[in-house]
Design a protein around this motif. Structure first.
Motif, mmCIF file in Angstrom:
data_model
loop_
_atom_site.group_PDB
_atom_site.id
_atom_site.type_symbol
_atom_site.label_atom_id
_atom_site.label_comp_id
_atom_site.label_asym_id
_atom_site.label_seq_id
_atom_site.Cartn_x
_atom_site.Cartn_y
_atom_site.Cartn_z
ATOM 1 N N ARG A 319 0.825 -1.209 0.000
ATOM 2 C CA ARG A 319 0.000 0.000 0.000
ATOM 3 C C ARG A 319 0.866 1.269 0.000
ATOM 4 N N LEU A 320 2.067 1.186 0.574
ATOM 5 C CA LEU A 320 2.925 2.377 0.632
ATOM 6 C C LEU A 320 3.813 2.434 -0.618
ATOM 7 N N PHE A 321 3.213 2.238 -1.758
ATOM 8 C CA PHE A 321 3.858 2.339 -3.069
ATOM 9 C C PHE A 321 5.013 1.356 -3.230
ATOM 10 N N GLY A 322 4.922 0.224 -2.529
ATOM 11 C CA GLY A 322 5.904 -0.835 -2.745
ATOM 12 C C GLY A 322 7.230 -0.647 -2.028
ATOM 13 N N THR A 323 7.368 0.418 -1.263
ATOM 14 C CA THR A 323 8.624 0.584 -0.518
ATOM 15 C C THR A 323 8.392 1.302 0.806
ATOM 16 N N VAL A 324 9.092 0.842 1.832
ATOM 17 C CA VAL A 324 9.053 1.552 3.116
ATOM 18 C C VAL A 324 10.475 1.966 3.533
ATOM 19 N N THR A 325 11.405 1.837 2.616
ATOM 20 C CA THR A 325 12.795 2.170 2.927
ATOM 21 C C THR A 325 12.902 3.620 3.395
ATOM 22 N N LEU A 400 4.610 11.442 14.354
ATOM 23 C CA LEU A 400 5.293 12.613 13.791
ATOM 24 C C LEU A 400 6.094 12.236 12.539
ATOM 25 N N GLY A 401 5.687 12.771 11.407
ATOM 26 C CA GLY A 401 6.402 12.509 10.154
ATOM 27 C C GLY A 401 6.199 11.110 9.598
ATOM 28 N N ALA A 402 5.296 10.335 10.208
ATOM 29 C CA ALA A 402 5.122 8.944 9.766
ATOM 30 C C ALA A 402 4.187 8.848 8.566
ATOM 31 N N ASP A 403 4.411 7.836 7.726
ATOM 32 C CA ASP A 403 3.531 7.568 6.590
ATOM 33 C C ASP A 403 2.372 6.668 6.982
ATOM 34 N N ALA A 404 2.546 5.917 8.072
ATOM 35 C CA ALA A 404 1.491 4.977 8.456
ATOM 36 C C ALA A 404 1.566 4.649 9.937
ATOM 37 N N LEU A 405 0.390 4.283 10.481
ATOM 38 C CA LEU A 405 0.308 3.713 11.827
ATOM 39 C C LEU A 405 -0.175 2.286 11.679
ATOM 40 N N LEU A 406 0.442 1.375 12.426
ATOM 41 C CA LEU A 406 -0.015 -0.022 12.427
ATOM 42 C C LEU A 406 -0.521 -0.339 13.819
ATOM 43 N N ALA A 430 -1.355 9.564 4.224
ATOM 44 C CA ALA A 430 -1.029 8.756 5.406
ATOM 45 C C ALA A 430 -2.049 7.627 5.581
ATOM 46 N N TRP A 431 -1.604 6.563 6.209
ATOM 47 C CA TRP A 431 -2.414 5.353 6.355
ATOM 48 C C TRP A 431 -2.558 4.923 7.806
ATOM 49 N N LEU A 432 -3.724 4.343 8.086
ATOM 50 C CA LEU A 432 -3.904 3.561 9.322
ATOM 51 C C LEU A 432 -4.118 2.116 8.898
ATOM 52 N N PHE A 433 -3.259 1.215 9.379
ATOM 53 C CA PHE A 433 -3.456 -0.217 9.170
ATOM 54 C C PHE A 433 -3.928 -0.798 10.491
ATOM 55 N N ASP A 434 -5.213 -1.106 10.578
ATOM 56 C CA ASP A 434 -5.773 -1.577 11.840
ATOM 57 C C ASP A 434 -5.864 -3.101 11.812
ATOM 58 N N ALA A 435 -4.811 -3.739 12.324
ATOM 59 C CA ALA A 435 -4.751 -5.208 12.279
ATOM 60 C C ALA A 435 -5.605 -5.846 13.369
ATOM 61 N N ARG A 436 -6.159 -5.037 14.274
ATOM 62 C CA ARG A 436 -7.015 -5.582 15.334
ATOM 63 C C ARG A 436 -8.484 -5.251 15.137
ATOM 64 N N GLY A 437 -8.753 -4.335 14.206
ATOM 65 C CA GLY A 437 -10.136 -3.925 14.013
ATOM 66 C C GLY A 437 -10.707 -3.216 15.231
ATOM 67 N N ARG A 438 -9.875 -2.437 15.921
ATOM 68 C CA ARG A 438 -10.318 -1.807 17.164
ATOM 69 C C ARG A 438 -10.340 -0.280 17.105
ATOM 70 N N ALA A 439 -9.734 0.321 16.075
ATOM 71 C CA ALA A 439 -9.655 1.786 16.034
ATOM 72 C C ALA A 439 -11.003 2.387 15.630
ATOM 73 N N ASP A 440 -11.185 3.653 15.939
ATOM 74 C CA ASP A 440 -12.378 4.381 15.503
ATOM 75 C C ASP A 440 -12.153 4.771 14.044
ATOM 76 N N GLU A 441 -12.609 3.839 13.178
ATOM 77 C CA GLU A 441 -12.297 3.955 11.763
ATOM 78 C C GLU A 441 -12.912 5.205 11.136
ATOM 79 N N ALA A 442 -14.142 5.522 11.540
ATOM 80 C CA ALA A 442 -14.822 6.676 10.955
ATOM 81 C C ALA A 442 -14.052 7.953 11.284
ATOM 82 N N ALA A 443 -13.598 8.062 12.536
ATOM 83 C CA ALA A 443 -12.854 9.262 12.950
ATOM 84 C C ALA A 443 -11.528 9.355 12.201
ATOM 85 N N ALA A 444 -10.865 8.222 12.001
ATOM 86 C CA ALA A 444 -9.591 8.233 11.276
ATOM 87 C C ALA A 444 -9.810 8.661 9.821
ATOM 88 N N ARG A 445 -10.886 8.156 9.225
ATOM 89 C CA ARG A 445 -11.186 8.550 7.839
ATOM 90 C C ARG A 445 -11.542 10.032 7.763
#
Ligand code: NAD
Ligand code: UDX
Length: 457
Positions: A319-325, A400-406, A430-445
């Motif tokens: 999702r992050l354009f194929g690179t996180v380097t 801070l300065g992050a492209d994504a939160l996991l 920026a992305w939120l990857f919610d691997a637990r399905g616990r975040a307030d998705e509507a608020a993040a969107r």
């Protein structure tokens, strides 16, 4: 039945500590001494500051605070405590063997054997020896053989009493167990142990079986629980591919009383010190007894779990354009589940390692896990630059300065975050990857984040 007067527990870990604290709390007439060879761990159990106990469990500090120094003691004087005891619990670690016969699958029984030998040597008179550790079926045979080789004038009864507590809810699980399981062939010894539990557990919940059923029930319970998680995680991936939503599917199937609603939460794969180790042990034993199909069936539960963990790391990179380097990624949670400081087999470890391998800069937040522990788990100290990690104090600092939160651990504090403030300091898109399905998705969107949630098609 008579009560034991003095209990000794060998192993002051996640099981021995909380379990004995609750026994001491509920049975003021019994003196309970928990011993360990690890002097630092014993010192931490004796720390006057109850927030520094070596195990974090909600409510544990209060139980220890009530009993410690009254009828609950923590000590390194192993032989002395055994000699004084009429009942000895073996609650030592039984991890997967890392080398030799059965490496990668069989349980390493060297700590069980060593503690049984110490009991054989130090015990006095008649001693009831209780297997509290999770052990391969028929281990009691070996324990009996070691104890039987002792000196005349000593005698032993061996019981199996596996522990079903889950970390994070250990005190509640111990105080209100679904059942207590006691396996043995000496009815008098079973009565003594049952009388201990009868202080707070109703008799119909105290189950008696033969030794082998008791040992095997523990492996089986963990295999069934883990199997539900791999089943729902497999379906989560299928939901993502087809437009179904795993939450809705879990609710729909969980309403069937034959299936039930628990343990159907899709996530980044199960962690913890037990599930993988115990299933692999079951797989090893099935193969040993020539049951290849049964072994392969259970082995797949672990395979799917490993696949799920790598899958999450892979889809983040994609999702992050194929690179996180060189990219900053915030890791929310490092413990294997909420309300524990334990990281053993945490899915965060495999996911973080994959992302470090890709060159990411990880900003890790966890309310209970130490920097030292993360360094051990990731095999490298905290640092800067490509392929590095740091532990930071808040989600805002991590973002801070992050492209994504996991979101990897379902800590309560991650459920209600200020998504506007967080999104404002991230690098866009920026992305939120919610691997637990616990975040307030509507608020993040609403805050402008792209959101990926486990099992959402
Ligand atoms: P742990 O590693 O936290 O604790 C084990 C302790 O035993 C260590 O502190 C170690 O120093 C000590 N020890 C080892 N050999 C010793 C010896 N010869 N003499 C004195 N001390 C010795 O492990 P844990 O998580 O408490 O697990 C213990 C057992 O309980 C395992 O068999 C595990 O499978 C089982 N179990 C664990 C859980 C859980 O949630 N962690 C739940 C149920 C069952
Ligand atoms: C487990 C067993 O539940 C317990 O009975 C046994 O004594 C020890 O092993 P534990 O590993 O402490 O307990 O925690 P558990 O709540 O079972 O969770 C294990 C893992 O599965 C965690 O990583 C958790 O996040 C994950 N999990 C659990 C899910 O992903 N989905 C679920 O629905 C439930």
């Amino acid at each position: 039945a008579p009560l034991p007067q003095r209990i000794c527990c060998i192993g002051a870990g996640y099981v021995g500590g909380p379990t004995m604290a609750v026994i001491a709390d509920r049975c003021p007439a019994i003196t309970v001494t928990v011993v360990d060879l690890n002097a630092a761990r014993i010192a931490a159990w004796n720390d006057p500051d109850l927030s520094r106990l070596p195990v974090y469990e909600p409510g544990l500090d209060q139980v220890v605070g009530r009993c410690r120094g009254r009828n609950l003691f923590f000590s390194t004087a192993v032989e002395e405590a055994i000699a004084a005891a009429d009942m000895v619990f073996l609650s030592v670690n039984t991890p997967t063997k890392t080398r030799g016969l059965g490496a990668g699958q069989a349980s390493d029984l060297k700590w069980v054997e060593a503690s049984a030998r110490t009991v054989a040597k130090a015990a006095q008179g008649h001693t009831i020896v209780v297997e509290k550790s999770t052990l391969p079926v028929r281990t009691a045979e070996a324990v009996k053989a070691i104890l039987g080789a002792g000196v005349a004038g000593k005698s032993f009864s061996v019981l199996s009493n596996p522990e079903f507590l889950a970390e994070g809810t250990a005190i509640g699980d111990l105080e209100h167990p679904d059942r207590v399981l006691i396996g043995g062939d000496d009815p008098a010894a079973i009565d003594v142990l049952a009388a201990v539990y009868a202080h707070w557990v109703s008799p119909e919940r105290i189950l008696r079986t033969n030794l082998w059923s008791s040992e095997l029930s523990k492996l089986t319970a963990n295999a069934f629980l883990a199997q539900r998680i791999s089943s729902i995680n497999g379906i989560a991936a299928f939901c993502e591919a087809t437009g179904a939503d795993v939450r809705e599917v879990a609710r729909a199937i969980g309403a069937d009383s034959r299936i039930g609603p628990k343990f159907l939460q899709a996530g980044p794969g199960f962690g913890g010190s037990c599930f993988q180790k115990d299933i692999l042990n079951l797989v090893y034993l099935c193969r040993h007894y020539g049951l290849e199909e049964v072994a392969a069936y259970w082995e797949q539960v672990v395979r799917l779990n490993t696949w799920q963990q790598h899958r999450i790391a892979r889809l983040v990179v994609t999702r992050l354009f194929g690179t996180v380097t060189g990219k900053r990624l915030a890791i929310l949670g490092f413990a294997f589940k909420a309300d524990t400081n334990d990281t053993r087999e945490s899915p965060a470890i495999r996911i973080a390692r994959d992302l470090l391998e890709e060159g990411a800069q990880l900003m890790i937040v966890d309310p209970k896990v130490s920097e030292r522990q993360i360094g051990l788990d990731l095999g490298q100290p905290a640092g800067e630059g490509e392929g590095s990690w740091r532990l930071v104090a808040s989600v805002e600092a991590a973002a801070l300065g992050a492209d994504a939160l996991l979101l990897l651990t379902e800590w309560e504090q991650f459920a209600a975050l200020d998504w506007m403030a967080i999104a404002a300091v991230m690098r866009q898109p920026a992305w939120l990857f919610d691997a637990r399905g616990r975040a307030d998705e509507a608020a993040a969107r609403a805050a402008g984040l792209n959101v990926w949630r486990i099992g959402q098609g």
